[in-house]
Motif scaffolding. Structure first.
Motif, mmCIF file in Angstrom:
data_model
loop_
_atom_site.group_PDB
_atom_site.id
_atom_site.type_symbol
_atom_site.label_atom_id
_atom_site.label_comp_id
_atom_site.label_asym_id
_atom_site.label_seq_id
_atom_site.Cartn_x
_atom_site.Cartn_y
_atom_site.Cartn_z
ATOM 1 N N UNK A 15 0.810 -1.218 0.000
ATOM 2 C CA UNK A 15 0.000 0.000 0.000
ATOM 3 C C UNK A 15 0.847 1.273 0.000
ATOM 4 N N UNK A 16 0.249 2.349 -0.446
ATOM 5 C CA UNK A 16 0.928 3.648 -0.440
ATOM 6 C C UNK A 16 0.836 4.310 0.938
ATOM 7 N N UNK A 17 -0.155 3.934 1.724
ATOM 8 C CA UNK A 17 -0.348 4.517 3.051
ATOM 9 C C UNK A 17 -0.588 3.401 4.070
ATOM 10 N N UNK A 18 -0.582 3.782 5.340
ATOM 11 C CA UNK A 18 -0.863 2.875 6.462
ATOM 12 C C UNK A 18 0.123 1.705 6.518
ATOM 13 N N UNK A 19 1.344 2.003 6.215
ATOM 14 C CA UNK A 19 2.369 0.953 6.189
ATOM 15 C C UNK A 19 2.737 0.460 7.586
ATOM 16 N N UNK A 20 2.656 1.342 8.583
ATOM 17 C CA UNK A 20 2.953 0.919 9.959
ATOM 18 C C UNK A 20 1.920 -0.110 10.411
ATOM 19 N N UNK A 21 0.662 0.146 10.102
ATOM 20 C CA UNK A 21 -0.393 -0.791 10.476
ATOM 21 C C UNK A 21 -0.197 -2.138 9.784
ATOM 22 N N UNK A 22 0.256 -2.109 8.542
ATOM 23 C CA UNK A 22 0.538 -3.347 7.824
ATOM 24 C C UNK A 22 1.657 -4.115 8.516
ATOM 25 N N UNK A 23 2.705 -3.417 8.930
ATOM 26 C CA UNK A 23 3.818 -4.078 9.615
ATOM 27 C C UNK A 23 3.342 -4.738 10.903
ATOM 28 N N UNK A 24 2.493 -4.052 11.653
ATOM 29 C CA UNK A 24 1.955 -4.634 12.885
ATOM 30 C C UNK A 24 1.119 -5.871 12.590
ATOM 31 N N UNK A 25 0.277 -5.785 11.570
ATOM 32 C CA UNK A 25 -0.571 -6.920 11.212
ATOM 33 C C UNK A 25 0.267 -8.113 10.743
ATOM 34 N N UNK A 26 1.268 -7.862 9.919
ATOM 35 C CA UNK A 26 2.135 -8.946 9.448
ATOM 36 C C UNK A 26 2.904 -9.581 10.602
ATOM 37 N N UNK A 27 3.406 -8.751 11.506
ATOM 38 C CA UNK A 27 4.142 -9.282 12.660
ATOM 39 C C UNK A 27 3.227 -10.160 13.512
ATOM 40 N N UNK A 28 1.997 -9.715 13.717
ATOM 41 C CA UNK A 28 1.047 -10.513 14.492
ATOM 42 C C UNK A 28 0.712 -11.824 13.802
ATOM 43 N N UNK A 29 0.522 -11.769 12.505
ATOM 44 C CA UNK A 29 0.224 -12.981 11.744
ATOM 45 C C UNK A 29 1.389 -13.972 11.829
ATOM 46 N N UNK A 30 2.599 -13.465 11.679
ATOM 47 C CA UNK A 30 3.772 -14.328 11.724
ATOM 48 C C UNK A 30 3.961 -14.921 13.120
ATOM 49 N N UNK A 31 3.685 -14.143 14.146
ATOM 50 C CA UNK A 31 3.779 -14.644 15.516
ATOM 51 C C UNK A 31 2.787 -15.779 15.736
ATOM 52 N N UNK A 32 1.553 -15.573 15.299
ATOM 53 C CA UNK A 32 0.530 -16.606 15.464
ATOM 54 C C UNK A 32 0.842 -17.863 14.655
ATOM 55 N N UNK A 33 1.570 -17.702 13.563
ATOM 56 C CA UNK A 33 1.974 -18.841 12.734
ATOM 57 C C UNK A 33 3.223 -19.526 13.289
ATOM 58 N N UNK A 34 3.654 -19.089 14.474
ATOM 59 C CA UNK A 34 4.817 -19.643 15.172
ATOM 60 C C UNK A 34 6.122 -19.452 14.410
ATOM 61 N N UNK A 35 6.203 -18.358 13.704
ATOM 62 C CA UNK A 35 7.433 -17.963 13.029
ATOM 63 C C UNK A 35 8.381 -17.419 14.107
ATOM 64 N N UNK A 36 9.667 -17.646 13.961
ATOM 65 C CA UNK A 36 10.608 -17.090 14.939
ATOM 66 C C UNK A 36 10.650 -15.569 14.790
ATOM 67 N N UNK A 37 11.042 -14.904 15.839
ATOM 68 C CA UNK A 37 11.129 -13.442 15.802
ATOM 69 C C UNK A 37 12.134 -12.972 14.749
ATOM 70 N N UNK A 38 13.255 -13.650 14.663
ATOM 71 C CA UNK A 38 14.270 -13.275 13.667
ATOM 72 C C UNK A 38 13.754 -13.464 12.246
ATOM 73 N N UNK A 39 13.065 -14.582 11.997
ATOM 74 C CA UNK A 39 12.513 -14.814 10.661
ATOM 75 C C UNK A 39 11.437 -13.779 10.331
ATOM 76 N N UNK A 40 10.604 -13.460 11.311
ATOM 77 C CA UNK A 40 9.555 -12.462 11.090
ATOM 78 C C UNK A 40 10.163 -11.107 10.743
#
Length: 71
Positions: A15-40
């Protein structure tokens, strides 16, 4: 594998805007998928670099905050 596919999809529809919100959403999704913090962090960094972000490292830093949250 799913996480890397998700990052490719996110970079394609960056997206052109709201990139911080996207980063938060992706980080949450990766956490729930049991991705390691470094990989995320690496996945988000690659998404933001591919998307043309001016400061992809700042967006990747949101991972630490998200992974530190309690369930």
């Amino acid at each position: 594998m799913m996480a890397w596919g998700s990052s490719a999809l996110a970079a394609t529809h960056f997206p052109a805007t709201r990139r911080h919100e996207l980063a938060l959403a992706l980080a949450g999704m990766l956490r729930r998928a049991e991705c390691s913090e470094d990989d995320a962090r690496e996945i988000i960094l690659q998404v933001y670099e591919a998307g043309g972000s001016r400061n992809p490292k700042a967006r990747a830093a949101t991972v630490s905050h998200t992974f530190a949250l309690d369930e």
